[in-house]
Motif scaffolding. Sequence first.
Motif, PDB file in Angstrom:
ATOM      1  N   GLU A   1      -3.300  -2.948   5.548  1.00 21.89           N
ATOM      2  CA  GLU A   1      -3.277  -3.529   6.777  1.00 21.89           C
ATOM      3  C   GLU A   1      -3.010  -2.577   8.079  1.00 21.89           C
ATOM      4  N   SER A   2      -2.382  -1.435   7.767  1.00 22.20           N
ATOM      5  CA  SER A   2      -2.352  -0.519   8.650  1.00 22.20           C
ATOM      6  C   SER A   2      -3.894   0.280   8.726  1.00 22.20           C
ATOM      7  N   LEU A   3      -4.580   0.445   7.734  1.00 20.07           N
ATOM      8  CA  LEU A   3      -5.876   1.003   7.808  1.00 20.07           C
ATOM      9  C   LEU A   3      -6.730  -0.061   8.835  1.00 20.07           C
TER      10      LEU A   3
ATOM     11  N   ARG B   1       2.177  -0.052  15.931  1.00 19.29           N
ATOM     12  CA  ARG B   1       1.520  -1.539  15.075  1.00 19.29           C
ATOM     13  C   ARG B   1       1.681  -1.477  13.696  1.00 19.29           C
ATOM     14  N   LEU B   2       1.719  -0.056  13.162  1.00 20.73           N
ATOM     15  CA  LEU B   2       1.843   0.038  11.781  1.00 20.73           C
ATOM     16  C   LEU B   2       3.307  -0.194  10.919  1.00 20.73           C
ATOM     17  N   ARG B   3       4.236   0.151  11.942  1.00 23.89           N
ATOM     18  CA  ARG B   3       5.619  -0.328  11.336  1.00 23.89           C
ATOM     19  C   ARG B   3       5.584  -1.395  10.394  1.00 23.89           C
ATOM     20  N   GLY B   4       6.123  -1.251   9.387  1.00 24.22           N
ATOM     21  CA  GLY B   4       6.585  -2.451   8.382  1.00 24.22           C
ATOM     22  C   GLY B   4       5.293  -3.160   7.520  1.00 24.22           C
ATOM     23  N   VAL B   5       4.186  -2.737   8.103  1.00 23.91           N
ATOM     24  CA  VAL B   5       2.815  -3.337   7.371  1.00 23.91           C
ATOM     25  C   VAL B   5       2.316  -2.624   6.318  1.00 23.91           C
ATOM     26  N   SER B   6       1.598  -3.254   5.454  1.00 22.54           N
ATOM     27  CA  SER B   6       1.238  -2.306   4.470  1.00 22.54           C
ATOM     28  C   SER B   6       0.280  -1.507   4.721  1.00 22.54           C
TER      29      SER B   6
ATOM     30  N   GLY C   1      14.629  -3.172   1.530  1.00 24.20           N
ATOM     31  CA  GLY C   1      13.689  -4.272   1.777  1.00 24.20           C
ATOM     32  C   GLY C   1      12.587  -3.442   2.196  1.00 24.20           C
ATOM     33  N   SER C   2      11.582  -2.901   1.455  1.00 26.42           N
ATOM     34  CA  SER C   2      10.744  -2.086   2.080  1.00 26.42           C
ATOM     35  C   SER C   2       9.245  -2.352   1.862  1.00 26.42           C
ATOM     36  N   SER C   3       8.146  -2.320   2.575  1.00 21.25           N
ATOM     37  CA  SER C   3       6.808  -2.623   2.422  1.00 21.25           C
ATOM     38  C   SER C   3       6.048  -1.595   1.547  1.00 21.25           C
ATOM     39  N   SER C   4       6.681  -0.425   1.298  1.00 20.60           N
ATOM     40  CA  SER C   4       6.227   0.842   0.944  1.00 20.60           C
ATOM     41  C   SER C   4       6.152   0.756  -0.715  1.00 20.60           C
ATOM     42  N   LYS C   5       5.160   1.198  -1.222  1.00 13.17           N
ATOM     43  CA  LYS C   5       4.942   1.547  -2.709  1.00 13.17           C
ATOM     44  C   LYS C   5       5.476   2.677  -3.104  1.00 13.17           C
ATOM     45  N   ASN C   6       6.002   3.533  -2.055  1.00 11.25           N
ATOM     46  CA  ASN C   6       6.416   4.950  -2.419  1.00 11.25           C
ATOM     47  C   ASN C   6       8.029   5.091  -2.200  1.00 11.25           C
ATOM     48  N   THR C   7       8.517   3.586  -2.293  1.00 12.13           N
ATOM     49  CA  THR C   7       9.803   3.675  -2.162  1.00 12.13           C
ATOM     50  C   THR C   7      10.756   4.496  -3.327  1.00 12.13           C
TER      51      THR C   7
ATOM     52  N   SER D   1       2.929  -8.554   2.931  1.00 12.77           N
ATOM     53  CA  SER D   1       3.603  -7.342   3.644  1.00 12.77           C
ATOM     54  C   SER D   1       4.475  -8.263   4.908  1.00 12.77           C
ATOM     55  N   LYS D   2       5.507  -7.511   5.478  1.00  9.22           N
ATOM     56  CA  LYS D   2       5.928  -8.147   6.753  1.00  9.22           C
ATOM     57  C   LYS D   2       4.830  -8.155   7.707  1.00  9.22           C
ATOM     58  N   PRO D   3       5.043  -9.164   8.540  1.00  8.81           N
ATOM     59  CA  PRO D   3       5.942 -10.065   8.898  1.00  8.81           C
ATOM     60  C   PRO D   3       6.234 -11.243   7.994  1.00  8.81           C
TER      61      PRO D   3
ATOM     62  N   LYS E   1      -6.566   9.130   0.476  1.00  9.30           N
ATOM     63  CA  LYS E   1      -6.405  10.533   1.301  1.00  9.30           C
ATOM     64  C   LYS E   1      -5.060  10.425   1.925  1.00  9.30           C
ATOM     65  N   LYS E   2      -4.859   9.140   2.888  1.00  6.46           N
ATOM     66  CA  LYS E   2      -3.613   9.357   3.507  1.00  6.46           C
ATOM     67  C   LYS E   2      -2.396   9.405   2.613  1.00  6.46           C
ATOM     68  N   ASN E   3      -2.394   8.554   1.639  1.00 10.36           N
ATOM     69  CA  ASN E   3      -1.449   8.303   0.748  1.00 10.36           C
ATOM     70  C   ASN E   3      -0.890   9.787   0.159  1.00 10.36           C
ATOM     71  N   GLN E   4      -1.986  10.566  -0.239  1.00  9.87           N
ATOM     72  CA  GLN E   4      -1.846  11.896  -0.707  1.00  9.87           C
ATOM     73  C   GLN E   4      -1.086  12.763   0.001  1.00  9.87           C
ATOM     74  N   LEU E   5      -1.652  12.850   1.566  1.00 14.93           N
ATOM     75  CA  LEU E   5      -1.093  13.623   2.726  1.00 14.93           C
ATOM     76  C   LEU E   5       0.335  13.248   2.639  1.00 14.93           C
ATOM     77  N   TYR E   6       0.529  11.922   2.828  1.00 11.95           N
ATOM     78  CA  TYR E   6       1.961  11.594   3.053  1.00 11.95           C
ATOM     79  C   TYR E   6       2.875  11.873   1.836  1.00 11.95           C
ATOM     80  N   ARG E   7       2.356  11.793   0.335  1.00 12.20           N
ATOM     81  CA  ARG E   7       3.200  12.178  -0.453  1.00 12.20           C
ATOM     82  C   ARG E   7       3.527  13.868  -0.625  1.00 12.20           C
TER      83      ARG E   7
ATOM     84  N   ASP F   1      15.602  -2.013   5.655  1.00 12.69           N
ATOM     85  CA  ASP F   1      14.436  -1.086   5.720  1.00 12.69           C
ATOM     86  C   ASP F   1      14.318   0.128   5.445  1.00 12.69           C
ATOM     87  N   LEU F   2      13.425   0.789   4.698  1.00 14.42           N
ATOM     88  CA  LEU F   2      13.671   2.174   4.445  1.00 14.42           C
ATOM     89  C   LEU F   2      12.881   3.118   5.528  1.00 14.42           C
ATOM     90  N   ASP F   3      11.709   3.120   5.743  1.00 16.17           N
ATOM     91  CA  ASP F   3      10.795   4.189   6.554  1.00 16.17           C
ATOM     92  C   ASP F   3      11.403   3.880   8.014  1.00 16.17           C
ATOM     93  N   GLY F   4      12.155   4.748   8.667  1.00 23.09           N
ATOM     94  CA  GLY F   4      12.554   4.514  10.106  1.00 23.09           C
ATOM     95  C   GLY F   4      13.978   3.986  10.001  1.00 23.09           C
TER      96      GLY F   4
HETATM   97  P1  B16 Z   1       2.978   2.901   1.612  1.00 23.24           P
HETATM   98  P2  B16 Z   1       8.962  -0.067   5.545  1.00 23.24           P
HETATM   99  C1  B16 Z   1       6.499   0.617   5.673  1.00 23.24           C
HETATM  100  O1  B16 Z   1       7.808   0.793   5.194  1.00 23.24           O
HETATM  101  C2  B16 Z   1       6.032   1.341   6.738  1.00 23.24           C
HETATM  102  O2  B16 Z   1       6.899   1.160   7.666  1.00 23.24           O
HETATM  103  C3  B16 Z   1       4.587   1.087   6.992  1.00 23.24           C
HETATM  104  O3  B16 Z   1       4.176   2.199   8.011  1.00 23.24           O
HETATM  105  C4  B16 Z   1       3.700   1.348   5.854  1.00 23.24           C
HETATM  106  O4  B16 Z   1       2.334   1.435   5.829  1.00 23.24           O
HETATM  107  C5  B16 Z   1       4.385   0.630   4.546  1.00 23.24           C
HETATM  108  O5  B16 Z   1       5.645   0.688   4.317  1.00 23.24           O
HETATM  109  C6  B16 Z   1       3.531   0.721   3.322  1.00 23.24           C
HETATM  110  O6  B16 Z   1       3.675   2.060   2.730  1.00 23.24           O
HETATM  111  O7  B16 Z   1       1.797   3.444   2.142  1.00 23.24           O
HETATM  112  O8  B16 Z   1       4.182   4.200   1.166  1.00 23.24           O
HETATM  113  O9  B16 Z   1       3.093   1.810   0.544  1.00 23.24           O
HETATM  114  O10 B16 Z   1       9.150   0.465   7.096  1.00 23.24           O
HETATM  115  O11 B16 Z   1       8.712  -1.368   5.173  1.00 23.24           O
HETATM  116  O12 B16 Z   1      10.191   0.622   4.683  1.00 23.24           O
END
Ligand code: B16
Length: 227
Positions: free
Chosen positions: A67-69, A59-64, A129-135, A160-162, A91-97, A25-28
């Motif tokens: 789904e986080s929103l 609860r947001l870890r690993g989910v898209s 193996g990350s759910s993130s589109k910013n990988t 996305s995960k699970p 907005k969240k994604n811009q802050l994140y980036r 996994d990437l984030d974390g």
């Molecule tokens: P993004 P991972 C996941 O990454 C994060 O844990 C999760 O909090 C986030 O919502 C998801 O990526 C989507 O990320 O907004 O950058 O597309 O832990 O699977 O590496």
Amino acid sequence: MELVRSIRSAERTISDMQIKGIIFDLDGVICSTDEFHYKAWKKMADDEGIYFDKEINERLRGVSRAESLEIILEKASRTYSDEEKTQMMEKKNQLYRDLLSEMSERNVTDEVRSTLEELRAKGLKLAIGSSSKNTAYILERIGLLSFFDDVSDGTIISRSKPDPEVFIKAAGMLHLKNDECIVVEDAKAGIDAAVSGGFASAGIGSAKDYSKCTYHLDSFSDVLAVV
Ligand code: B16
Ligand code: MG
């Protein structure tokens, strides 16, 4: 003889399988971008007057992102249109980036870097193996874009995960069977995904004490002891 062989085979547990690949996994796990996800969602939620804290953040870890929103909006006092939700996610994604743009090779610890090098030297195949589109952007910022054999991420999955899709795709890219790979995860949703896909799993950080993990890692370098 055949019967003995099949009984022995049935007795094999997942931890006995020969591990040929590791899916991280990437984030974390590879870097602490989980903190940036929290900061960005927190700002977005505060601006909207929606209660959000670190417990909800777990609860947001690993989910898209979408789904986080939805999880965050459980605390909202009104409903939001699809257009408003899209704007909130943007907005969240811009802050994140903006936070990601400050990252560099310094955001990967020496322990993570040297462990990855050792695993590679052992001949293991390594994937993300990350759910993130910013990988790809994150890997580029931290100087690991060309390090991994393959990258499976939020840009190529529909669930996305699970759901195990992201890990199944990673194993396929590595040309390995699922039970030849260990998934290293900090999210319970990620461990659930690994279990349902038939992968061994190693929990770290928030997932370390999760009962479904095959292995419980105190520290990233502990992965060397389980392969
Ligand atoms: P993004 P991972 C996941 O990454 C994060 O844990 C999760 O909090 C986030 O919502 C998801 O990526 C989507 O990320 O907004 O950058 O597309 O832990 O699977 O590496
Ligand atoms: Mg994670």
